[in-house]
Design a protein around this motif. Structure first.
Motif, PDB file in Angstrom:
ATOM      1  N   GLY A 339      49.395  29.099  25.211  1.00 31.54           N
ATOM      2  CA  GLY A 339      50.723  29.712  25.021  1.00 31.54           C
ATOM      3  C   GLY A 339      50.611  31.190  24.700  1.00 31.54           C
ATOM      4  N   GLY A 340      49.696  31.539  23.790  1.00 37.18           N
ATOM      5  CA  GLY A 340      49.472  32.942  23.449  1.00 37.18           C
ATOM      6  C   GLY A 340      48.959  33.752  24.620  1.00 37.18           C
ATOM      7  N   ALA A 341      48.102  33.134  25.439  1.00 40.15           N
ATOM      8  CA  ALA A 341      47.558  33.828  26.617  1.00 40.15           C
ATOM      9  C   ALA A 341      48.662  34.137  27.625  1.00 40.15           C
ATOM     10  CB  ALA A 341      46.468  32.980  27.265  1.00 40.15           C
ATOM     11  N   VAL A 342      49.560  33.163  27.862  1.00 41.66           N
ATOM     12  CA  VAL A 342      50.662  33.369  28.817  1.00 41.66           C
ATOM     13  C   VAL A 342      51.567  34.507  28.338  1.00 41.66           C
ATOM     14  CG1 VAL A 342      52.752  32.349  29.795  1.00 41.66           C
ATOM     15  CG2 VAL A 342      50.646  31.004  29.702  1.00 41.66           C
ATOM     16  N   VAL A 343      51.923  34.487  27.061  1.00 45.74           N
ATOM     17  CA  VAL A 343      52.788  35.538  26.511  1.00 45.74           C
ATOM     18  C   VAL A 343      52.113  36.905  26.626  1.00 45.74           C
ATOM     19  CG1 VAL A 343      53.829  36.413  24.376  1.00 45.74           C
ATOM     20  CG2 VAL A 343      54.014  33.985  24.941  1.00 45.74           C
ATOM     21  N   SER A 344      50.830  36.970  26.301  1.00 44.93           N
ATOM     22  CA  SER A 344      50.091  38.239  26.378  1.00 44.93           C
ATOM     23  C   SER A 344      50.052  38.779  27.798  1.00 44.93           C
ATOM     24  CB  SER A 344      48.657  38.046  25.854  1.00 44.93           C
ATOM     25  OG  SER A 344      48.657  37.646  24.507  1.00 44.93           O
ATOM     26  N   LEU A 345      49.803  37.886  28.762  1.00 47.44           N
ATOM     27  CA  LEU A 345      49.744  38.311  30.167  1.00 47.44           C
ATOM     28  C   LEU A 345      51.093  38.829  30.655  1.00 47.44           C
ATOM     29  CD1 LEU A 345      47.559  35.371  31.541  1.00 47.44           C
ATOM     30  CD2 LEU A 345      46.882  37.779  31.495  1.00 47.44           C
ATOM     31  N   VAL A 346      52.160  38.144  30.263  1.00 47.84           N
ATOM     32  CA  VAL A 346      53.512  38.589  30.658  1.00 47.84           C
ATOM     33  C   VAL A 346      53.798  39.971  30.072  1.00 47.84           C
ATOM     34  CG1 VAL A 346      55.982  38.146  30.363  1.00 47.84           C
ATOM     35  CG2 VAL A 346      54.438  36.267  30.983  1.00 47.84           C
ATOM     36  N   ILE A 347      53.437  40.194  28.811  1.00 49.26           N
ATOM     37  CA  ILE A 347      53.684  41.489  28.165  1.00 49.26           C
ATOM     38  C   ILE A 347      52.846  42.592  28.807  1.00 49.26           C
ATOM     39  CG2 ILE A 347      53.408  42.779  26.000  1.00 49.26           C
ATOM     40  CD1 ILE A 347      54.150  40.200  24.509  1.00 49.26           C
ATOM     41  N   ILE A 348      51.579  42.294  29.132  1.00 46.83           N
ATOM     42  CA  ILE A 348      50.728  43.303  29.800  1.00 46.83           C
ATOM     43  C   ILE A 348      51.360  43.716  31.121  1.00 46.83           C
ATOM     44  CG2 ILE A 348      48.484  43.713  30.898  1.00 46.83           C
ATOM     45  CD1 ILE A 348      47.335  41.658  28.820  1.00 46.83           C
ATOM     46  N   GLY A 349      51.812  42.716  31.909  1.00 47.76           N
ATOM     47  CA  GLY A 349      52.473  43.026  33.174  1.00 47.76           C
ATOM     48  C   GLY A 349      53.713  43.871  32.965  1.00 47.76           C
ATOM     49  N   VAL A 418      41.850  42.997  45.412  1.00 41.34           N
ATOM     50  CA  VAL A 418      42.915  43.022  46.428  1.00 41.34           C
ATOM     51  C   VAL A 418      44.284  43.026  45.755  1.00 41.34           C
ATOM     52  CG1 VAL A 418      43.925  41.776  48.385  1.00 41.34           C
ATOM     53  CG2 VAL A 418      41.445  41.797  48.065  1.00 41.34           C
ATOM     54  N   MET A 419      44.434  42.202  44.728  1.00 46.04           N
ATOM     55  CA  MET A 419      45.711  42.115  44.012  1.00 46.04           C
ATOM     56  C   MET A 419      46.022  43.416  43.275  1.00 46.04           C
ATOM     57  SD  MET A 419      45.169  38.203  42.661  1.00 46.04           S
ATOM     58  CE  MET A 419      46.305  38.306  41.296  1.00 46.04           C
ATOM     59  N   SER A 425      49.041  46.438  39.043  1.00 51.36           N
ATOM     60  CA  SER A 425      48.597  45.764  37.825  1.00 51.36           C
ATOM     61  C   SER A 425      49.640  44.812  37.260  1.00 51.36           C
ATOM     62  CB  SER A 425      48.234  46.806  36.761  1.00 51.36           C
ATOM     63  OG  SER A 425      47.172  47.611  37.199  1.00 51.36           O
ATOM     64  N   SER A 426      50.928  45.205  37.325  1.00 52.75           N
ATOM     65  CA  SER A 426      51.953  44.372  36.699  1.00 52.75           C
ATOM     66  C   SER A 426      52.033  42.998  37.351  1.00 52.75           C
ATOM     67  CB  SER A 426      53.319  45.073  36.754  1.00 52.75           C
ATOM     68  OG  SER A 426      53.649  45.408  38.090  1.00 52.75           O
ATOM     69  N   TRP A 427      52.150  42.939  38.685  1.00 54.42           N
ATOM     70  CA  TRP A 427      52.265  41.654  39.364  1.00 54.42           C
ATOM     71  C   TRP A 427      50.964  40.862  39.287  1.00 54.42           C
ATOM     72  CZ3 TRP A 427      56.224  38.823  40.533  1.00 54.42           C
ATOM     73  CH2 TRP A 427      57.477  39.438  40.691  1.00 54.42           C
ATOM     74  N   THR A 428      49.829  41.558  39.237  1.00 51.58           N
ATOM     75  CA  THR A 428      48.550  40.862  39.076  1.00 51.58           C
ATOM     76  C   THR A 428      48.540  40.068  37.784  1.00 51.58           C
ATOM     77  OG1 THR A 428      47.354  42.551  40.335  1.00 51.58           O
ATOM     78  CG2 THR A 428      46.047  41.172  38.839  1.00 51.58           C
ATOM     79  N   PHE A 429      48.975  40.679  36.669  1.00 54.38           N
ATOM     80  CA  PHE A 429      48.976  39.981  35.386  1.00 54.38           C
ATOM     81  C   PHE A 429      50.065  38.915  35.327  1.00 54.38           C
ATOM     82  CE2 PHE A 429      46.231  43.449  34.109  1.00 54.38           C
ATOM     83  CZ  PHE A 429      45.344  42.805  33.252  1.00 54.38           C
ATOM     84  N   TRP A 430      51.189  39.144  35.978  1.00 54.78           N
ATOM     85  CA  TRP A 430      52.221  38.108  36.010  1.00 54.78           C
ATOM     86  C   TRP A 430      51.756  36.881  36.792  1.00 54.78           C
ATOM     87  CZ3 TRP A 430      56.565  42.182  37.220  1.00 54.78           C
ATOM     88  CH2 TRP A 430      56.962  42.768  36.004  1.00 54.78           C
ATOM     89  N   LEU A 431      51.000  37.107  37.867  1.00 54.59           N
ATOM     90  CA  LEU A 431      50.450  35.982  38.619  1.00 54.59           C
ATOM     91  C   LEU A 431      49.443  35.197  37.786  1.00 54.59           C
ATOM     92  CD1 LEU A 431      49.961  37.289  42.284  1.00 54.59           C
ATOM     93  CD2 LEU A 431      51.358  35.356  41.542  1.00 54.59           C
ATOM     94  N   PHE A 432      48.631  35.910  37.016  1.00 55.71           N
ATOM     95  CA  PHE A 432      47.701  35.237  36.117  1.00 55.71           C
ATOM     96  C   PHE A 432      48.461  34.374  35.099  1.00 55.71           C
ATOM     97  CE2 PHE A 432      44.360  38.782  36.799  1.00 55.71           C
ATOM     98  CZ  PHE A 432      43.766  38.054  37.810  1.00 55.71           C
ATOM     99  N   ALA A 433      49.566  34.905  34.577  1.00 54.76           N
ATOM    100  CA  ALA A 433      50.380  34.144  33.618  1.00 54.76           C
ATOM    101  C   ALA A 433      50.933  32.870  34.272  1.00 54.76           C
ATOM    102  CB  ALA A 433      51.532  35.011  33.105  1.00 54.76           C
ATOM    103  N   LEU A 434      51.370  33.005  35.524  1.00 55.89           N
ATOM    104  CA  LEU A 434      51.905  31.864  36.267  1.00 55.89           C
ATOM    105  C   LEU A 434      50.829  30.802  36.476  1.00 55.89           C
ATOM    106  CD1 LEU A 434      54.490  30.886  37.751  1.00 55.89           C
ATOM    107  CD2 LEU A 434      53.530  31.896  39.837  1.00 55.89           C
ATOM    108  N   CYS A 435      49.620  31.256  36.814  1.00 56.67           N
ATOM    109  CA  CYS A 435      48.511  30.328  37.046  1.00 56.67           C
ATOM    110  C   CYS A 435      48.044  29.660  35.756  1.00 56.67           C
ATOM    111  CB  CYS A 435      47.334  31.067  37.690  1.00 56.67           C
ATOM    112  SG  CYS A 435      47.648  31.630  39.373  1.00 56.67           S
ATOM    113  N   CYS A 436      48.216  30.331  34.646  1.00 58.38           N
ATOM    114  CA  CYS A 436      47.790  29.821  33.341  1.00 58.38           C
ATOM    115  C   CYS A 436      48.743  28.748  32.801  1.00 58.38           C
ATOM    116  CB  CYS A 436      47.727  30.996  32.363  1.00 58.38           C
ATOM    117  SG  CYS A 436      46.981  30.641  30.771  1.00 58.38           S
TER     118      CYS A 436
END
Length: 470
Positions: A339-349, A418-419, A425-436
């Motif tokens: 949960g913390g990882a998803v929130v962090s990734l969304v904020i970074i994006g 590539v991403m 960078s923003s969409w790259t981190f949002w995609l990571f959040a989605l995958c997490c």
């Protein structure tokens, strides 16, 4: 009478338990060191061998091919010949790779020894946590398996530091061939340093016993009993052996056993949890940390310093898992960390999207993401996949789970540049959040709480749950 004598001769030793698990965890250290050390050598090897972009990519990624091959055969070998002998094989492969890379006289030879190193990583990444999970008493198993992840993160950090140290001493004078290895072609020294921990790992492995559960599987009850008594005392040993004997022995030793409906949830957990632990973006941050931080406005030196900080945070927060996983359980750590990882990734994006790249905010939330991963996904994934599979096929099943992890690792390694270039960078981190995110659902719906349960009890849980539904 003989049993009494055996019980007197073999005494419980907590020190013995810790030392044996630490030796097995050295496989994780070598895994982390070998994976991270490559980052400091790429540009140097490229210059010395005048590599094209394709050859440069092959130098970095060839070890991954070795990993996949290593994982593929390690499960079958460990089930047939034992966990200890396969760990010794991984140590030999690590040692050969480090020395071979250091002394290679051509790019082709260098690639061959990088492939051999990849085989070692693949074998160790599966067998080390498997051995520890089978060796440890149930009440300590989470902590002991987490030592593997801790050793892995320490290996990554020490690879960063050793690379930096050698790079800063390239002008030093050495005698004979040492001048080439540690000064003129310093990448040789960077890769060769791995020989020292590999040699220590190899020597120590000859002093540890075989996994007691593998010994029981092969009918070597007396040897297994001696090991179990030394680990946890005679009463616990008798209980473990009794639980093992009471199991339904109709399970096949073929991997097809895992595809039966009774173990279907275990299969899904074993395939999905390791895969998601990679596609959440952890290795993107570790591999491409400097580039990401440079995009956030850090200078190169600050970016490299930030990467070392990332490595240190990874180490420190792994201790959270070590000290809490057997008290709080696996599921609470996964819920909090993922949960913390998803929130962090969304904020970074969001910070990248809003252009808030000056100041420390990007680095702060990258470190928050690393911290959340370090006490949840990183260690808990290895703990869970080491617990959920039936005794008869645990080696083969863990090999399948580890292969899933390496597929995720490969996808992230290939797609992140590539991403970053194509999506930003923003969409790259949002995609990571989605995958997490799916890991939260898997933790809620599929993963049972295994804290304090014996491996036999967990195996019976799947059977009883299936019978209850049927």
């Amino acid at each position: 009478m003989s049993n009494t004598i055996n019980h007197i001769e073999v005494k419980k030793s907590s020190t013995y338990l810790y030392l044996v698990c630490l030796v097995a965890a050295l496989g994780g250290f070598l895994f982390g060191f070998d994976t991270a050390v490559i980052s400091g050598t790429v540009s140097l090897v490229k210059n010395d061998f005048s590599l094209s972009a394709v050859s440069e990519g092959w130098f970095v990624s060839c070890a991954l091919l070795g990993c996949i091959i290593g994982v593929s055969f390690s499960g079958k070998l460990s089930d047939k010949y034992g966990r200890k002998i396969v760990l010794i094989l991984s140590a030999v492969l690590f040692l050969a790779s480090a020395l071979g890379c250091m002394l290679s006289n051509s790019f082709t030879v260098l690639i061959i020894f990088r492939l051999i190193g990849g085989l070692g990583i693949g074998v160790a990444s599966m067998v080390s946590p498997l051995y520890i999970s089978e060796f440890s008493p149930s009440r300590y198993r989470g902590m002991m398996v987490s030592l593997y992840q801790l050793a892995l993160t320490i290996g990554i950090v020490l690879a960063y530091f050793s690379n930096a140290y050698l790079a800063n001493h390239t002008g030093d004078t050495y005698s004979g061939g040492m001048q080439t290895i540690f000064s003129a072609q310093v990448w040789r020294g960077m890769l060769g340093l791995g020989a020292l921990p590999a040699a220590i790992f190899l020597i120590c492995l000859f002093m540890v016993p075989e996994s007691p559960r593998w010994l029981l599987l092969k009918g070597q009850e007396q040897k297994a009993e001696a090991v179990l008594i030394k680990i946890d005392g005679s009463d616990a040993a008798a209980h473990e052996i009794k639980a093992f004997k009471e199991q339904d022995d109709n399970d096949s030793e073929s991997l097809t056993e895992l595809f039966k409906p009774v173990y279907r949830k275990a299969l899904w957990i074993g395939l999905l949890l390791p895969f998601l632990s990679q596609v959440c973006g952890i290795n993107a941050v570790i591999y491409y940390g400097p580039r990401i931080l440079e995009q956030a406005g850090f200078t190169l030196n600050n970016a490299l310093g930030g990467q070392v900080t990332i490595g240190l945070v990874n180490v420190v927060f792994t201790f959270v898992a070590i000290f809490t996983i057997d008290k709080w359980g696996r599921k609470p750590l996964l819920f909090a960390g993922v949960g913390g990882a998803v929130v962090s990734l969304v904020i970074i994006g969001a910070l990248f999207a809003l252009g808030v790249t000056s100041g420390p905010w990007i680095l702060i939330f990258i470190l928050a993401f690393i911290a959340c991963f370090a006490f949840s996904f990183g260690p808990v994934c290895w703990v869970v996949v080491g617990e959920i599979f039936p005794n008869a096929i645990r080696g083969k099943a863990m090999a399948l789970a580890t292969l899933s992890l390496w597929v995720g690792n490969f996808l992230v390694g290939q797609l992140t540049p590539v991403m970053l270039e194509g999506l930003g960078s923003s969409w790259t981190f949002w995609l990571f959040a989605l995958c997490c995110s799916p890991a939260l659902w898997i933790t809620w719906k599929l993963i049972p709480e295994t804290k304090g349960r014996s491996l036999e009890n967990i195996e019976n849980y799947w059977k009883e749950t299936y019978k209850g539904k049927a």
